[in-house]
Design an enzyme around this catalytic site. Structure first.
Site, mmCIF file in Angstrom:
data_model
loop_
_atom_site.group_PDB
_atom_site.id
_atom_site.type_symbol
_atom_site.label_atom_id
_atom_site.label_comp_id
_atom_site.label_asym_id
_atom_site.label_seq_id
_atom_site.Cartn_x
_atom_site.Cartn_y
_atom_site.Cartn_z
ATOM 1 N N VAL A 1 36.143 36.069 50.308
ATOM 2 C CA VAL A 1 36.435 34.664 49.726
ATOM 3 C C VAL A 1 36.915 33.832 50.766
ATOM 4 O O VAL A 1 36.716 32.569 51.045
ATOM 5 C CB VAL A 1 37.131 34.506 48.363
ATOM 6 N N LYS B 1 42.115 36.548 39.328
ATOM 7 C CA LYS B 1 42.259 36.504 37.520
ATOM 8 C C LYS B 1 43.044 37.426 37.351
ATOM 9 O O LYS B 1 43.863 37.588 35.982
ATOM 10 C CB LYS B 1 40.853 36.878 37.124
ATOM 11 N N VAL C 1 37.709 32.305 37.517
ATOM 12 C CA VAL C 1 36.595 32.852 36.321
ATOM 13 C C VAL C 1 35.171 32.327 36.738
ATOM 14 O O VAL C 1 35.211 31.258 37.084
ATOM 15 C CB VAL C 1 37.084 32.301 34.880
ATOM 16 N N GLY D 1 33.392 32.495 39.212
ATOM 17 C CA GLY D 1 33.128 32.231 40.438
ATOM 18 C C GLY D 1 32.725 30.903 40.716
ATOM 19 O O GLY D 1 33.681 30.034 40.505
ATOM 20 N N ILE E 1 30.856 28.998 39.003
ATOM 21 C CA ILE E 1 30.526 27.958 37.784
ATOM 22 C C ILE E 1 32.041 27.217 37.562
ATOM 23 O O ILE E 1 32.977 27.591 37.276
ATOM 24 C CB ILE E 1 30.238 28.668 36.571
ATOM 25 N N LYS F 1 39.234 37.547 32.644
ATOM 26 C CA LYS F 1 38.797 36.334 32.851
ATOM 27 C C LYS F 1 38.829 35.801 31.395
ATOM 28 O O LYS F 1 38.941 34.405 31.297
ATOM 29 C CB LYS F 1 37.250 36.484 33.258
HETATM 30 N N1 LIG Z 1 34.793 38.615 45.992
HETATM 31 C C1 LIG Z 1 34.384 37.642 44.874
HETATM 32 O O1 LIG Z 1 33.233 37.567 44.902
HETATM 33 C C2 LIG Z 1 35.468 37.283 44.234
HETATM 34 C C3 LIG Z 1 35.197 36.376 43.048
HETATM 35 C C4 LIG Z 1 35.950 35.748 42.378
HETATM 36 C C5 LIG Z 1 37.379 35.895 42.394
HETATM 37 N N2 LIG Z 1 37.820 36.850 43.614
HETATM 38 C C6 LIG Z 1 39.035 37.092 43.755
HETATM 39 O O2 LIG Z 1 39.745 36.700 45.020
HETATM 40 C C7 LIG Z 1 40.727 37.278 45.662
HETATM 41 C C8 LIG Z 1 40.097 37.812 46.971
HETATM 42 O O3 LIG Z 1 39.059 38.772 46.722
HETATM 43 P P1 LIG Z 1 38.132 38.974 48.116
HETATM 44 O O4 LIG Z 1 36.638 39.698 47.494
HETATM 45 O O5 LIG Z 1 37.868 38.110 49.031
HETATM 46 O O6 LIG Z 1 38.973 40.415 48.729
HETATM 47 P P2 LIG Z 1 38.730 41.163 49.999
HETATM 48 O O7 LIG Z 1 37.672 40.952 50.591
HETATM 49 O O8 LIG Z 1 39.385 42.337 49.814
HETATM 50 O O9 LIG Z 1 39.881 40.206 50.939
HETATM 51 C C9 LIG Z 1 41.285 40.212 50.731
HETATM 52 C C10 LIG Z 1 41.815 40.071 51.853
HETATM 53 O O10 LIG Z 1 43.416 39.904 51.904
HETATM 54 C C11 LIG Z 1 43.832 40.497 52.656
HETATM 55 N N3 LIG Z 1 45.154 41.395 52.089
HETATM 56 C C12 LIG Z 1 45.333 42.335 50.856
HETATM 57 N N4 LIG Z 1 46.773 42.387 50.850
HETATM 58 C C13 LIG Z 1 47.278 41.762 52.107
HETATM 59 C C14 LIG Z 1 48.650 41.616 51.909
HETATM 60 N N5 LIG Z 1 49.599 42.154 51.384
HETATM 61 N N6 LIG Z 1 48.907 40.695 53.118
HETATM 62 C C15 LIG Z 1 48.203 40.113 53.973
HETATM 63 N N7 LIG Z 1 46.665 40.114 53.665
HETATM 64 C C16 LIG Z 1 46.289 40.925 52.692
HETATM 65 C C17 LIG Z 1 42.903 41.544 52.868
HETATM 66 O O11 LIG Z 1 43.282 42.536 54.277
HETATM 67 P P3 LIG Z 1 42.546 43.828 54.699
HETATM 68 O O12 LIG Z 1 40.994 43.481 55.076
HETATM 69 O O13 LIG Z 1 43.163 44.337 55.685
HETATM 70 O O14 LIG Z 1 42.585 44.633 53.498
HETATM 71 C C18 LIG Z 1 41.709 40.972 52.968
HETATM 72 O O15 LIG Z 1 41.640 40.154 54.228
HETATM 73 C C19 LIG Z 1 40.821 38.529 44.639
HETATM 74 O O16 LIG Z 1 41.855 38.242 43.673
HETATM 75 C C20 LIG Z 1 39.568 38.601 43.760
HETATM 76 O O17 LIG Z 1 39.628 39.085 42.494
HETATM 77 C C21 LIG Z 1 36.804 37.275 44.351
#
Ligand SMILES: NC(=O)c1ccc[n+]([C@@H]2O[C@H](COP(=O)([O-])OP(=O)(O)OC[C@H]3O[C@@H](n4cnc5c(N)ncnc54)[C@H](OP(=O)(O)O)[C@@H]3O)[C@@H](O)[C@H]2O)c1
Length: 444
Positions: A14, A105, A132, A134, A136, A205
């Site tokens: 994200v 969430k 919640v 994404g 929408i 959510k």
């Molecule tokens: N992906 C989706 O489609 C989506 C949709 C809606 C909501 N979300 C929400 O958005 C958030 C992020 O999701 P994502 O899919 O982008 O996750 P992701 O791809 O795993 O990205 C998380 C990022 O945060 C970094 N990180 C994790 N812990 C950290 C810490 N303690 N200090 C510094 N950096 C840290 C990770 O580093 P590393 O790469 O080194 O692990 C990574 O760069 C989550 O809460 C998720 O529930 C995601």
């Protein structure tokens, strides 16, 4: 043109999407909002990776404090994931006077009450449109578009991974494990898909949506949640013969005694709009006392769809910063009446049921089951006995499917327990809840 300085913490799926939109759509955002949104700093724990949207060195922060101590940063965008680390980060950022945007969430469903109370105390805004469904814009719809309504019911398909798996099982006859593997191969399911598959993600959510809809904090721990891990393709097929499609539905409604919140595999009439929501798509239906029924559809996850929602929060908060007003009148809190929601705890709810028994093909079995159902006030709507269809089953053992009228979950559980004690029943009965016009859904 007012400048707004933004920092992102967590540079993953994200985070990259948000940076990409802020950079590539800068002109569009200036035209639409009259704001110059500047991505000033990004912090992530490991910069030695390949990123989808690489950043110039000068905005890569080496520590979190670089962001928290920078007085020019107006908004901190938390995109790390998990609960403990982002809780501490957001608390620190609020105390440093920074507004917050998050898509997390899990954090909001589990610790939202503390975060929103703190934010309110410090007159800090928290944007969470991306948390919640994404892309929408359902949070803004509840807070603004439908503000003139008492929400009666909100329900929908809130998890793309499980919807993809159920779609593959329904349309292409795949077994659960095969569909899950396929979802993982295409990147629609994580390496560890537990929180999606077991319904936790949809539970987080709907807890947030229920809090916004009914005006009190919904404690995630009190929500009834069942996932799709034990869904058998056989039931999807039998359900279809009865005119139903299986979806993982998240439901929140005020039933007069309190707010009922549940997530479970659910049979919906095949002609219901949600039955046509396939693959990774999400959809939410909201019923308001003045507006009636509304429906919102779109991509519930993914880099750019989620970033689209996150950027909408940045713009929204940026606008109130630019205007210098809004902080005082803004409802920062999910629990707008500052109370906990009174939740109807499972099994104190009523719905319809599809139940599959595995029984010997002989006289008296149905009478035995229907007598016990009668004892618990469960009225039968339809009975289907399948002939020898299941080669998996031993000789003369058949699936017997019963569709009930609206009944109490409490009584259903008691009846099934009593029936299961008999040696007539050869396997644990399978129970799938049914939502249609007879019980909950509006009659179209
Ligand atoms: N992906 C989706 O489609 C989506 C949709 C809606 C909501 N979300 C929400 O958005 C958030 C992020 O999701 P994502 O899919 O982008 O996750 P992701 O791809 O795993 O990205 C998380 C990022 O945060 C970094 N990180 C994790 N812990 C950290 C810490 N303690 N200090 C510094 N950096 C840290 C990770 O580093 P590393 O790469 O080194 O692990 C990574 O760069 C989550 O809460 C998720 O529930 C995601």
């Amino acid at each position: 043109l007012k400048s707004i300085n933004v920092a992102i913490v967590g540079y993953g799926v994200v985070g990259n999407g948000v940076a990409e939109i802020l950079v590539k759509e800068k002109d569009l955002l200036v035209k639409k909002s009259n704001l110059d949104i500047n991505l000033k700093k990004v912090f992530t724990r490991n910069w030695n990776k390949k990123f989808k949207f690489p950043l110039p060195e000068n905005i890569k922060a080496k520590s979190l404090n670089e962001i928290l101590e920078d007085r020019d940063i107006d908004i901190v965008v938390e995109l790390t994931g998990g609960v403990e680390f982002p809780y501490k980060l957001i608390t620190d950022a609020i105390l440093s006077g920074k507004h917050i945007v998050t898509a997390n969430k899990a954090l909001l469903a589990e610790r939202g009450k503390d975060i929103f109370n703190l934010a309110e105390k410090y007159k800090i805004r928290i944007g969470f449109e991306g948390a919640v469904a994404g892309g929408i814009p359902v949070i803004r719809t509840l807070r603004e578009g439908l503000v003139a309504n008492r929400i009666e019911k909100i329900y929908g398909i809130l998890n793309g991974t499980t919807n993809y798996i159920l779609t593959e099982m329904t349309k292409y006859g795949k077994e659960f494990k095969e569909a899950l593997k396929h979802a993982q191969k295409l990147g629609y399911a994580e390496a560890d898909p537990t929180l999606d598959i077991n319904g936790t993600d949809a539970g987080h959510k709907i807890a947030i949506l229920a809090s916004l809809s009914f005006g009190g904090f919904a404690d995630f721990k009190d929500i009834y949640i069942e996932g799709i891990e034990s869904v058998d393709k056989m039931d999807i097929d039998f359900g279809r013969e009865l005119g139903y499609i299986l979806k993982l539905l998240a439901i929140a409604k005020d039933n007069g005694n309190g707010v009922e919140i549940r997530v479970h595999p659910t049979f919906l009439p095949a002609d219901h709009p949600l039955s046509k929501v396939d693959g990774v798509f999400n959809a939410v239906m909201i019923e308001g006392n003045n507006v009636g029924e509304t429906m919102f559809y779109g991509k519930g996850a993914g880099s750019l769809p989620t970033a689209s929602a996150v950027v909408s929060d940045i713009v929204d908060i940026g606008k109130s910063i630019a205007l210098g007003v809004g902080r005082e009148i803004e409802i920062t809190s999910m629990n707008w009446e500052h109370k906990d929601l009174k939740l109807v705890k499972a099994p104190d709810f009523y719905t319809r049921y599809y139940i599959r028994f595995t029984v010997p093909d002989k006289v008296g079995v149905l009478a035995f089951i229907s007598n016990i159902f009668a004892k618990y006030n469960i009225s039968i709507a339809a009975v289907i006995q399948k002939e020898k269809l299941e080669s998996k089953l031993a000789k003369n053992i058949v699936p017997l499917i019963i569709l009930t009228h609206t009944a109490s979950e409490n009584e259903i559980q008691k009846a099934l327990e009593e029936i299961s004690r008999s040696n007539l029943v050869k396997a644990k009965p399978i129970l799938i809840r049914v939502e249609d016009e007879e019980n909950n859904l509006e009659n179209k």
